[in-house]
Design an enzyme around this catalytic site. Structure first.
Site, PDB file in Angstrom:
ATOM      1  N   GLU A  68       0.814  -1.219   0.000  1.00  0.00           N
ATOM      2  CA  GLU A  68       0.000   0.000   0.000  1.00  0.00           C
ATOM      3  C   GLU A  68       0.849   1.272   0.000  1.00  0.00           C
ATOM      4  O   GLU A  68       0.439   2.298  -0.552  1.00  0.00           O
ATOM      5  CB  GLU A  68      -0.954   0.017   1.198  1.00  0.00           C
ATOM      6  CG  GLU A  68      -2.064  -1.016   1.151  1.00  0.00           C
ATOM      7  CD  GLU A  68      -1.646  -2.358   1.732  1.00  0.00           C
ATOM      8  OE1 GLU A  68      -0.436  -2.562   1.992  1.00  0.00           O
ATOM      9  OE2 GLU A  68      -2.539  -3.212   1.929  1.00  0.00           O
ATOM     10  N   PHE A 130     -11.354  -6.513  14.631  1.00  0.00           N
ATOM     11  CA  PHE A 130     -10.286  -7.018  13.756  1.00  0.00           C
ATOM     12  C   PHE A 130      -9.971  -5.981  12.669  1.00  0.00           C
ATOM     13  O   PHE A 130     -10.869  -5.472  11.998  1.00  0.00           O
ATOM     14  CB  PHE A 130     -10.734  -8.334  13.118  1.00  0.00           C
ATOM     15  CG  PHE A 130      -9.720  -8.901  12.158  1.00  0.00           C
ATOM     16  CD1 PHE A 130      -8.472  -9.313  12.610  1.00  0.00           C
ATOM     17  CD2 PHE A 130     -10.007  -9.005  10.796  1.00  0.00           C
ATOM     18  CE1 PHE A 130      -7.525  -9.824  11.726  1.00  0.00           C
ATOM     19  CE2 PHE A 130      -9.069  -9.506   9.909  1.00  0.00           C
ATOM     20  CZ  PHE A 130      -7.818  -9.920  10.381  1.00  0.00           C
ATOM     21  N   GLN A 131      -8.712  -5.656  12.530  1.00  0.00           N
ATOM     22  CA  GLN A 131      -8.208  -4.696  11.529  1.00  0.00           C
ATOM     23  C   GLN A 131      -8.837  -3.308  11.680  1.00  0.00           C
ATOM     24  O   GLN A 131      -9.068  -2.607  10.702  1.00  0.00           O
ATOM     25  CB  GLN A 131      -8.367  -5.231  10.103  1.00  0.00           C
ATOM     26  CG  GLN A 131      -7.477  -6.447   9.870  1.00  0.00           C
ATOM     27  CD  GLN A 131      -7.340  -6.848   8.431  1.00  0.00           C
ATOM     28  OE1 GLN A 131      -8.247  -6.658   7.642  1.00  0.00           O
ATOM     29  NE2 GLN A 131      -6.196  -7.418   8.081  1.00  0.00           N
ATOM     30  N   LYS A 180     -17.346  -0.219   6.274  1.00  0.00           N
ATOM     31  CA  LYS A 180     -17.837  -1.286   5.398  1.00  0.00           C
ATOM     32  C   LYS A 180     -19.360  -1.249   5.244  1.00  0.00           C
ATOM     33  O   LYS A 180     -19.892  -1.440   4.148  1.00  0.00           O
ATOM     34  CB  LYS A 180     -17.398  -2.624   6.004  1.00  0.00           C
ATOM     35  CG  LYS A 180     -17.577  -3.799   5.115  1.00  0.00           C
ATOM     36  CD  LYS A 180     -16.925  -5.042   5.723  1.00  0.00           C
ATOM     37  CE  LYS A 180     -17.095  -6.235   4.792  1.00  0.00           C
ATOM     38  NZ  LYS A 180     -16.434  -7.422   5.337  1.00  0.00           N
ATOM     39  N   MET A 496      24.666   7.272   1.352  1.00  0.00           N
ATOM     40  CA  MET A 496      24.603   8.543   2.074  1.00  0.00           C
ATOM     41  C   MET A 496      24.888   8.331   3.562  1.00  0.00           C
ATOM     42  O   MET A 496      25.519   9.176   4.211  1.00  0.00           O
ATOM     43  CB  MET A 496      23.233   9.196   1.862  1.00  0.00           C
ATOM     44  CG  MET A 496      23.160  10.623   2.370  1.00  0.00           C
ATOM     45  SD  MET A 496      24.441  11.678   1.640  1.00  0.00           S
ATOM     46  CE  MET A 496      23.570  12.391   0.248  1.00  0.00           C
TER      47      MET A 496
HETATM   48  C1  LIG Z   1      12.600   4.975   4.488  1.00  0.00           C
HETATM   49  C2  LIG Z   1      13.939   5.564   4.823  1.00  0.00           C
HETATM   50  N1  LIG Z   1      14.748   4.916   5.703  1.00  0.00           N
HETATM   51  C3  LIG Z   1      15.971   5.419   5.990  1.00  0.00           C
HETATM   52  C4  LIG Z   1      16.401   6.589   5.431  1.00  0.00           C
HETATM   53  C5  LIG Z   1      17.765   7.186   5.785  1.00  0.00           C
HETATM   54  N2  LIG Z   1      18.647   7.180   4.603  1.00  0.00           N
HETATM   55  C6  LIG Z   1      18.834   8.272   3.835  1.00  0.00           C
HETATM   56  S1  LIG Z   1      19.829   7.995   2.536  1.00  0.00           S
HETATM   57  C7  LIG Z   1      20.078   6.404   3.005  1.00  0.00           C
HETATM   58  C8  LIG Z   1      20.960   5.490   2.206  1.00  0.00           C
HETATM   59  C9  LIG Z   1      20.397   5.213   0.853  1.00  0.00           C
HETATM   60  O1  LIG Z   1      21.125   4.151   0.285  1.00  0.00           O
HETATM   61  P1  LIG Z   1      20.892   3.738  -1.208  1.00  0.00           P
HETATM   62  O2  LIG Z   1      19.453   3.568  -1.491  1.00  0.00           O
HETATM   63  O3  LIG Z   1      21.746   2.564  -1.513  1.00  0.00           O
HETATM   64  O4  LIG Z   1      21.387   5.031  -2.006  1.00  0.00           O
HETATM   65  P2  LIG Z   1      22.841   5.693  -2.028  1.00  0.00           P
HETATM   66  O5  LIG Z   1      22.915   6.684  -0.910  1.00  0.00           O
HETATM   67  O6  LIG Z   1      23.856   4.599  -1.869  1.00  0.00           O
HETATM   68  O7  LIG Z   1      22.932   6.361  -3.351  1.00  0.00           O
HETATM   69  C10 LIG Z   1      19.360   6.105   4.168  1.00  0.00           C
HETATM   70  C11 LIG Z   1      19.374   4.801   4.860  1.00  0.00           C
HETATM   71  C12 LIG Z   1      15.508   7.230   4.544  1.00  0.00           C
HETATM   72  N3  LIG Z   1      15.817   8.394   3.967  1.00  0.00           N
HETATM   73  N4  LIG Z   1      14.318   6.684   4.241  1.00  0.00           N
END
Ligand SMILES: Cc1ncc(C[n+]2csc(CCOP(=O)(O)OP(=O)(O)O)c2C)c(N)n1
Length: 590
Positions: A68, A130-131, A180, A496
């Site tokens: 979703e 439920f739900q 519902k 990152m």
């Molecule tokens: C849902 C979610 N969880 C955690 C983060 C924190 N976060 C920001 S960038 C990143 C790393 C992203 O890694 P990747 O998708 O491999 O991209 P890259 O930075 O290597 O280009 C994370 C964990 C986020 N922004 N969103």
């Protein structure tokens, strides 16, 4: 009896006769009445009466997602690509809660989305049935409004209100909770004429806004170091030509936020590029050293501003926005202008005078040169059999596609490299989750764009982390015949996060190295065409082949693990502290 307003229908005597239909059917007709054509969703018990009726309405296309959250992201992509309201559907409980991240993503970036959630029958509400979850209570802070239908008679009015609310003023998500028994209830309807027109965004200036714009123009007239910073609001109001007119009429330099990229053509000689944490040297230094900052359709969010108390210390600040709550939220504002970006830019273009500002432009040009000195390894000088860098991958994408595609970037280093190296010259060319920074956004949002604009090339650019959060939707792409192209920028880590650990957390790479399956095999298992690129001399051909393939494709490009995105404004500092690559003397950027 309910009067139903249907679009584009000639009423005959027969059609005006009353009919008895269910609340679920009335909801389908209400959707058609507000102009909805496409829903992204996932069924479940409390939504089944609605889904039963949906099967009788072939004019409503339903795309069955695999989670979703992705229905909400797809609705968001659909809305960003078209300017229309995107629509997602889920069942009660876990289905509804799975929408939350997608709705929060849309809320932060002002995207009009309407979510329809099944709910337990009215008599069971509040009994921990439920739900059952109190989804209306949960979404309060991340929607513009949430309605619970308590009577089938209310359906046409509530749907019309929800779609209007999603679009008007500062656009955003709205939720309709649909018990519902209300879906099952019988209701008499009487079809009447004609089309329901949703109110257009106000594009006329109020007298107060005109007065404030006069003040802004007077400040600009005497400013020696002005800078204009434009954001998503400018793209959303379709104000690019007014923006170019104003910029040229006044000779003001223009920076854009991440979501504003494309609102001002990056090739324009007055373009400074992106502001913010990974923005260009010249755009960040321009804001810091300016004596006037005019922000239009942007939020002055913390990634742009840095330390708020020290933002643009010598500048007066003019802020133009449709949301009065945006004024003063992060930075002080000297002249707030409550207006639509298009009307405000049009007004400013008419009342502003051209000023040369030779010294300011000379400094800006020098900073631009400094930024360009923060270059990357150019492909010509690099060994062809080694892995390409991410900036090279982004430039190759631009080269191969010629800028014609819609690029949907996920979150992380690759997102910032896309923002810095692709070059965007029209609104809507780049979609990304700017405010919430939601990993896993790109693939489902690209799916939404492709559903809305089947003739457009749509590329999702994702990291290996974000791809693993969203890859189940490859199945949707295949089943729903949506030839989205996926480019995985695969550095085999949460890039990152790894970058921050390297720069600020003592090189302790705690849980940022990411084991992964064979993405090519995974994509093929879903039925996609897929390939893996290990060497830079394989890159262009792989992208070209993927672009030409008629179905959904996945290109897994291996890039070095140790890349770092620069320029960077370290958190807690100011745009004046922007830094380039380590090897560049820090004095260069001072
Ligand atoms: C849902 C979610 N969880 C955690 C983060 C924190 N976060 C920001 S960038 C990143 C790393 C992203 O890694 P990747 O998708 O491999 O991209 P890259 O930075 O290597 O280009 C994370 C964990 C986020 N922004 N969103």
């Amino acid at each position: 009896m309910v009067a139903l307003v249907m679009p584009n229908r000639t009423v005959t005597a027969q059609q005006t006769a009353t009919r008895t239909i269910s609340g679920g059917a009335l909801a389908c007709e209400a959707l058609l009445a507000v102009g909805a054509t496409t829903l992204f969703g996932y069924p479940g018990g409390a939504a089944l009466p609605f889904y039963r009726e949906l099967a009788r309405y072939p004019r409503l296309r339903h795309v069955l997602v695999r989670h979703e959250q992705n229905a909400a992201h797809a609705a968001d992509g659909y809305a960003r690509a078209t300017g229309r309201v995107g629509m997602c559907v889920a069942t009660s409980g876990p289905g509804a809660t799975n929408l939350l991240t997608g709705l929060a993503t849309a809320f932060m970036d002002c995207v009009p989305v309407v979510a329809l959630t099944g709910q337990v029958a009215r008599a069971a509400i509040g009994t921990q049935a439920f739900q059952e979850v109190d989804i209306v209570g949960m979404v309060g802070p991340i929607t513009k409004g949430a309605f619970q239908l308590t009577s089938a008679e209310d359906i046409p009015r509530v749907f019309a209100d929800a779609f209007r609310l999603a679009r008007e003023g500062r656009p955003g998500p709205v939720l309709i909770d649909f018990p519902k028994d209300v879906q099952l209830a019988k209701v008499e309807v009487d079809d009447v004429l004609p089309e329901l027109e949703l109110t257009e965004l106000a594009s006329v200036l109020s007298p107060a806004a005109e007065f404030a714009l006069d003040q802004a123009a007077a400040l600009l007239d005497t400013a020696e170091r002005p800078v204009l910073v434009v954001g998503h609001g400018v793209s959303m109001s379709g104000a690019t030509s007014e923006l170019v007119r104003f910029a040229e009429a006044s000779n003001i330099p223009v920076g854009t936020t991440l979501l504003g990229l494309g609102a001002f053509p990056e090739q324009h000689p007055q373009a400074l590029g992106m502001v913010g944490m990974h923005g260009t040297v010249q755009a960040n230094l321009a804001m810091h050293h300016a004596d006037l900052v005019i922000g239009i359709g942007m939020r002055f969010d913390d990634r742009v501003v840095g330390r708020p108390a020290d933002f643009a210390p010598g500048a007066r600040i003019v802020h133009v926005d449709v949301d009065p709550q945006a004024f003063g939220r992060v930075v002080r504002v000297d002249v707030p202008v409550l207006a639509d970006a298009k009307a405000a830019l049009d007004g400013l273009a008419q009342i502003s005078r051209w000023r040369e500002r030779r010294v300011w432009w000379a400094r800006l040009r020098q900073w631009t040169g400094d930024h360009e000195a923060c270059g990357i390894v150019e492909p010509e000088s690099a060994p062809p059999d080694e892995a390409p860098t991410t900036p090279e991958v982004v430039r190759a994408l631009r080269r191969v596609l010629g800028g014609a595609a819609t690029v949907v970037a996920d979150i992380g280093q690759h997102q910032m490299f896309v923002a810095l190296h692709h070059g965007f010259d029209r609104p809507g060319q780049l979609l990304t989750s700017g405010g919430l920074g939601t990993m896993g956004y790109a693939l489902p949002a690209a799916m939404g764009v492709k559903t809305a604009l089947p003739g457009r090339a749509v590329w999702a650019v994702v990291g290996d982390g974000g791809f693993q959060m969203s890859s189940a939707e490859l199945s949707t792409l295949v089943a729903s015949k949506l030839p989205v192209k996926v480019l995985i920028v695969n550095n085999q880590c949460l890039g990152m996060v790894r970058q921050w650990q390297e720069l600020f957390y003592d090189n302790v790479y705690s849980h940022s190295l990411l084991p992964q399956p064979n993405f090519e095999a995974l994509a093929k298992a879903h039925g996609c065409w897929a390939t893996t690129v290990h060497r830079r001399d394989e890159l262009d051909d792989a992208l070209r082949e993927a672009a030409l393939h008629p179905g959904p494709t996945v290109v897994d490009v291996r890039v070095p693990i140790e890349e770092t995105v620069y320029p960077m404004v370290p958190a807690g500092t100011t745009p004046g502290d922007v830094r380039c690559v380590d090897r560049v003397d820090s004095a260069l950027c001072a």
